[in-house]
Every structure is written in structure tokens, then in C-alpha cells.
Scaffold this active site. Structure first.
Site, PDB file in Angstrom:
ATOM      1  N   LYS A  89       0.847  -1.192   0.000  1.00  0.00           N
ATOM      2  CA  LYS A  89       0.000   0.000   0.000  1.00  0.00           C
ATOM      3  C   LYS A  89       0.887   1.247   0.000  1.00  0.00           C
ATOM      4  O   LYS A  89       1.971   1.260   0.596  1.00  0.00           O
ATOM      5  CB  LYS A  89      -0.893  -0.039   1.251  1.00  0.00           C
ATOM      6  CG  LYS A  89      -1.969   1.034   1.331  1.00  0.00           C
ATOM      7  CD  LYS A  89      -2.815   0.788   2.576  1.00  0.00           C
ATOM      8  CE  LYS A  89      -3.897   1.836   2.769  1.00  0.00           C
ATOM      9  NZ  LYS A  89      -4.698   1.584   3.989  1.00  0.00           N
ATOM     10  N   SER A 171      -9.507   1.547   3.329  1.00  0.00           N
ATOM     11  CA  SER A 171      -8.697   2.385   2.459  1.00  0.00           C
ATOM     12  C   SER A 171      -7.640   1.613   1.681  1.00  0.00           C
ATOM     13  O   SER A 171      -6.994   2.152   0.803  1.00  0.00           O
ATOM     14  CB  SER A 171      -8.007   3.476   3.287  1.00  0.00           C
ATOM     15  OG  SER A 171      -7.094   2.915   4.216  1.00  0.00           O
ATOM     16  N   SER A 195      -9.914  -0.990   7.336  1.00  0.00           N
ATOM     17  CA  SER A 195      -9.285  -0.711   6.048  1.00  0.00           C
ATOM     18  C   SER A 195      -8.593  -1.895   5.393  1.00  0.00           C
ATOM     19  O   SER A 195      -8.198  -1.811   4.234  1.00  0.00           O
ATOM     20  CB  SER A 195      -8.282   0.443   6.194  1.00  0.00           C
ATOM     21  OG  SER A 195      -8.964   1.648   6.448  1.00  0.00           O
TER      22      SER A 195
END
Length: 489
Positions: A89, A171, A195
Site C-alpha cells: 500500500k 482504504s 481498512s
């Protein structure tokens, strides 16, 4: 013609390939890591223009793969991740040619001065960091109503099961979409509250949100130190467990990791097909399942029916006292400012954003590009002292800890004598997150339109082995996951 046939065969084999399957081919010499990287890069180039899941590819990936191939031939593999491409990420630092920006154009030129703990661990294991994934900007801690998967730097991530139709989740949206679309073997996401679990459920993946302390937070762009953690996202429980092995570890620079009891534990030892037998599992539906659509509720009920046939003692209607508590994100609001400021001040001197105030000003000065959804959350956090001395912060922290533990997860486990709790989709993830407790999301089926649905197994601190047992057993009973159908543009 023969080359095209081989290319097609390789592409078909690559879809849904697991770490174990890949390692078998690498060991036999049928495949090299360099070829594997090329195959994934081919898929990214062919399909990601539809999904916007990859924010950048590691320029050194092919050469790293070549070096790892040579090392394998000379001295053997370092671990089961040797030569395996993993995505990170875009809030996880890598000291290489890639940037770490949390999806924000404000940090588009920022190259970390040091590897994060996560990147260090992966490199030690011989994994190939293939690239960075797009994400909800600042891990969705910038504005009210920001769409999951949107960032000013990477655009809007779309769900491979229904681009533009189904929510991709956030996210860690890019990590979810990319792994679901078979752009890498697995990925690392991060979670403060939902997330990892949310995009895993939305993309038919396995996501492990570990106990805070299992994986060091060093080198990850933060939201809140009491809740932040990295975790694996993969297509199978086995792959997630193998990745977790390399991510887990003690770090002198992150004190909470000193509470980690596992040491050199191999989490794949808990991949037991009969892992649900004799377990007492409580299903938390009241206060949670009504948040899902009627069709998703039916999918969840089918999953619960399967659980009842697994050999587990299933308690269908457990109640969690804090399910309807007046939950807020005040702790995050107070912790974000000092945590982010400490991160920003450590960046290369060429990066002009030194603190939260600078970030807010940069966004104002570039409003058209930066403030599609505003920045009310950033402004609210910047209005705090940044010293964590406010009585309101301490009260909010005590509220969260009490209601997430003594009136939340631990209450239910003790009252009903449970080994684990099942939540519908990722609903209830905020309770485990505020407690710092682990959860594992597993595919549970699909709606008639093809939207993925997951369930989440949750437990108390450092109950990862038990959760892996039950999640693996459920996965092996059901094998719900199927690859999305992608079309070339």
C-alpha cells in the site's frame, strides 16, 4: 504462434496461483522469478487501466527477481516468499526508487530515507516488492464523505468484480483490487478501522487485521498509534498466513511489538481443515447485519448455516453491549496530528510538507486537484494541541478501550464461552480496531449481481492462531472465491 499460445497458457496458469504452487514451479525450474514478474507486469499493463489499483511499479523488480533466481540456484530459497512478488500500500515506506505518498499529490515526490519494518522483513524473506498500490487518500482521514479508493495522486480505484458498480472498499482499496485481479501473489494493506477487512470483503479476499503489536508500525504513514497496523491481503488463508510469518516480528523502535508472544511461530501450522470442530463460535448479528442490503443478509445467513454444519458449536444470536454505543473517531482526531507530524518531519529535506498545517495549506493552494471532497477531518485534527494532554482525548481513549474490550469483544467471548466471534461482512470491525484485537475476513459468497460478500472472524489479543484455524476450515468447506472476469480495453 507458439509464443502466443505459451503466453496465453502462462496467463491462465497465473490466475489464482498460490504461493505454494508458484514455489513448486520455481523449485522445479519450470518458472523463474524473473518470468513471474514479467507475467504480472503483463497483466497489470493489460488490465489495470480499468481499475487504477497500481500507483507505481518498482523499476528494479525485474533485476531483483533475477538476483533472487541466481541466489536460489546457488544456495536455495530464503523462505516460502523467496522470489514471490508482493505489492505494498502507498503508505508503507520503501527506501528505493518508489515514492510513498498516502495517495496524496502533496507527497508525490517523497522517497523514504529508510525502509519500513514491513519492507525490511519482506526483503529479508526474499520477497520482491513489485510496486505500490493506490489507496483512499490519507487512509480516508482527510474529509467527510470521501469515496473509498479515491486519491488525488492515483485517481479512483474500481472493483474488478464490477468496475463502477460495486464499492471497492477502503482504504487498502488498491491492494484489494490488485490481488483480486491477480496483479501480484499477495499484498500488504494497513488498517486503523476496517481498512483491510472492508476491501477484503468487497474483493473476495482473505484479509488479516492483526493484533496491534504483531507487526511493527515503523515507517508507515500513520493515523493513530493506538489502532494502526499493517496486515496481509491474499486470495487464500494459506497465502495470508505465509505472508504473516514474514511480517511478524519484534522491533526495538516500536515498543508495542514487545508484547508479541509469537517469536518464530509458523502460522501455517494452524491451517487445519478440521479447525472448526469443537470450537464455540458466536454470531454477532444484532446491531450489525441490518447495515447490509437484504441480499447480502441472505448470503451471510447461508454462511452461518454452513458454519452450523462444520462441527463447531454455533451460538447464533450473541449480543455485544457496545454494539450501539455512541462511537466516535475522537481518538483518531487527537492522535493523527502528533503522529503525522513526527512522520513528516522525518522526510527528506526537499519535501516542503513538514507538518499537518503545511499539508492543509498545500491542499488549499491546489484546491482543484486536492479538495474534491474537502479536508474537514484534517482541519479538525490540526485544531487540537498535538500534545495529547486534552481531557477530551483521555476520556475518548478510555471510552473506546472499555467499550471495545470489557463491553465488547472480551465481554462476548467470556459471557458465551466463545473461541471466536463472527461478524457479517466487516461490520463490527471498529470494535476490534479500537481494542487493538485481530480479525480475519474470508469470502462468504456473492450477490445475484456478482458483488462479493465476506464474513469476519474476530477474537481477543494475539488470538491469530485460533482465528487462522477457523478461517481456514471455513474456506476449505466453502471455497467461495472465484476470480473476477476482466476484459482488455
Amino acid at each position: 504462434m507458439e509464443d502466443k499460445k505459451l503466453k496465453k497458457m502462462n496467463e491462465e496458469w497465473l490466475e489464482e496461483a498460490t504461493i505454494t504452487q508458484i514455489q513448486e514451479k520455481l523449485e522445479s525450474g519450470e518458472l523463474t522469478s524473473k518470468e513471474l514478474v514479467l507475467m504480472y507486469l503483463h497483466r497489470i499493463a493489460a488490465y489495470d487501466s480499468q481499475l487504477h489499483s497500481i500507483i507505481e511499479v518498482n523499476p528494479d523488480a525485474l533485476q531483483i527477481a533475477e538476483a533472487l533466481d541466481a541466489e536460489r540456484n546457488e544456495s536455495g530459497p530464503r523462505s516460502r516468499l523467496h522470489g514471490i512478488p508482493i505489492l505494498l500500500k502507498d503508505n508503507i515506506d520503501t527506501n528505493d526508487k518508489m515514492h510513498t505518498s498516502a495517495g496524496s499529490l502533496a507527497l508525490k515526490n517523497s522517497i523514504a530515507l529508510h525502509d519500513s519494518f514491513v519492507a525490511e522483513q519482506l526483503r529479508k524473506a526474499g520477497a520482491i516488492i513489485l510496486g505500490k498500490t493506490n489507496m483512499t487518500e490519507w487512509a480516508n482521514f482527510i474529509a467527510i464523505g470521501m469515496k473509498s479508493g479515491y486519491s488525488s495522486r492515483g485517481g479512483q480505484v474500481l472493483n474488478p468484480y464490477g468496475p463502477g458498480r460495486f464499492d471497492v472498499g477502503g482504504s487498502s482499496s488498491g491492494s484489494g483490487a490488485a490481488v483480486a485481479a491477480n496483479f501480484a501473489t499477495a499484498a500488504v494493506g494497513t488498517e486503523t478501522s476496517g481498512s483491510i477487512l472492508n476491501p477484503s470483503c468487497q474483493n473476495s479476499l482473505v484479509g488479516i487485521k492483526p493484533t496491534v503489536g504483531l507487526i511493527s508500525r515503523r515507517g508507515i504513514i500513520p493515523i493513530a498509534h493506538t489502532q494502526d497496523t499493517a496486515g496481509p491481503m491474499a486470495r487464500t488463508v494459506e497465502d495470508a498466513a505465509i505472508l504473516l510469518n514474514s511480517l511478524c516480528g519484534s522491533d526495538e523502535k516500536d515498543p508495542i511489538t514487545k508484547t508479541n508472544p509469537f517469536g518464530q511461530t509458523d502460522f501455517s501450522e494452524y491451517l487445519l481443515k478440521q479447525g472448526l470442530e469443537g470450537k464455540r463460535v458466536g454470531v454477532a448479528v444484532k446491531g450489525f447485519i441490518e447495515l447490509l442490503s437484504e441480499e447480502k443478509q441472505k448470503v451471510i445467513q447461508m454462511a452461518v448455516d454452513i458454519l452450523k454444519s462444520s462441527g463447531a458449536d454455533v451460538i447464533e444470536t450473541i449480543e455485544i453491549p457496545s454494539a450501539k454505543a455512541n462511537w466516535k473517531y475522537d481518538v483518531l482526531t487527537y492522535e493523527f496530528k502528533p503522529d503525522l507530524n513526527a512522520y513528516l518531519i522525518s522526510l527528506h529535506p526537499s519535501i516542503p510538507i513538514k507538518n499537518l498545517t503545511d499539508l492543509i495549506e498545500f491542499n488549499k493552494n491546489n484546491e482543484e486537484k486536492m479538495l474534491k471532497y474537502g479536508q474537514a477531518v484534517l482541519i479538525e485534527s490540526d485544531e487540537t494541541s498535538g500534545s495529547l494532554t486534552e481531557a477530551a482525548y483521555i476520556e475518548a481513549l478510555e471510552f473506546d478501550l472499555y467499550h471495545s474490550k470489557k463491553q465488547g469483544i472480551d465481554f462476548a467471548l467470556e459471557k458465551y464461552g466463545l473461541d471466536a466471534i463472527v461478524f457479517p461482512s466487516e461490520e463490527g470491525s471498529h470494535i476490534s480496531a479500537k481494542a487493538g484485537y485481530p480479525s480475519i475476513a474470508v469470502p462468504a459468497g456473492y450477490t445475484t449481481e456478482g458483488e462479493p460478500v465476506g464474513i469476519t472472524f474476530a477474537g481477543t489479543a494475539y488470538s491469530e492462531p485460533l482465528l487462522i484455524e477457523v478461517a481456514y476450515a471455513f474456506e476449505q468447506m466453502t471455497k467461495f472465491r472465484k476470480a473476477p472476469v476482466l476484459e482488455r480495453e
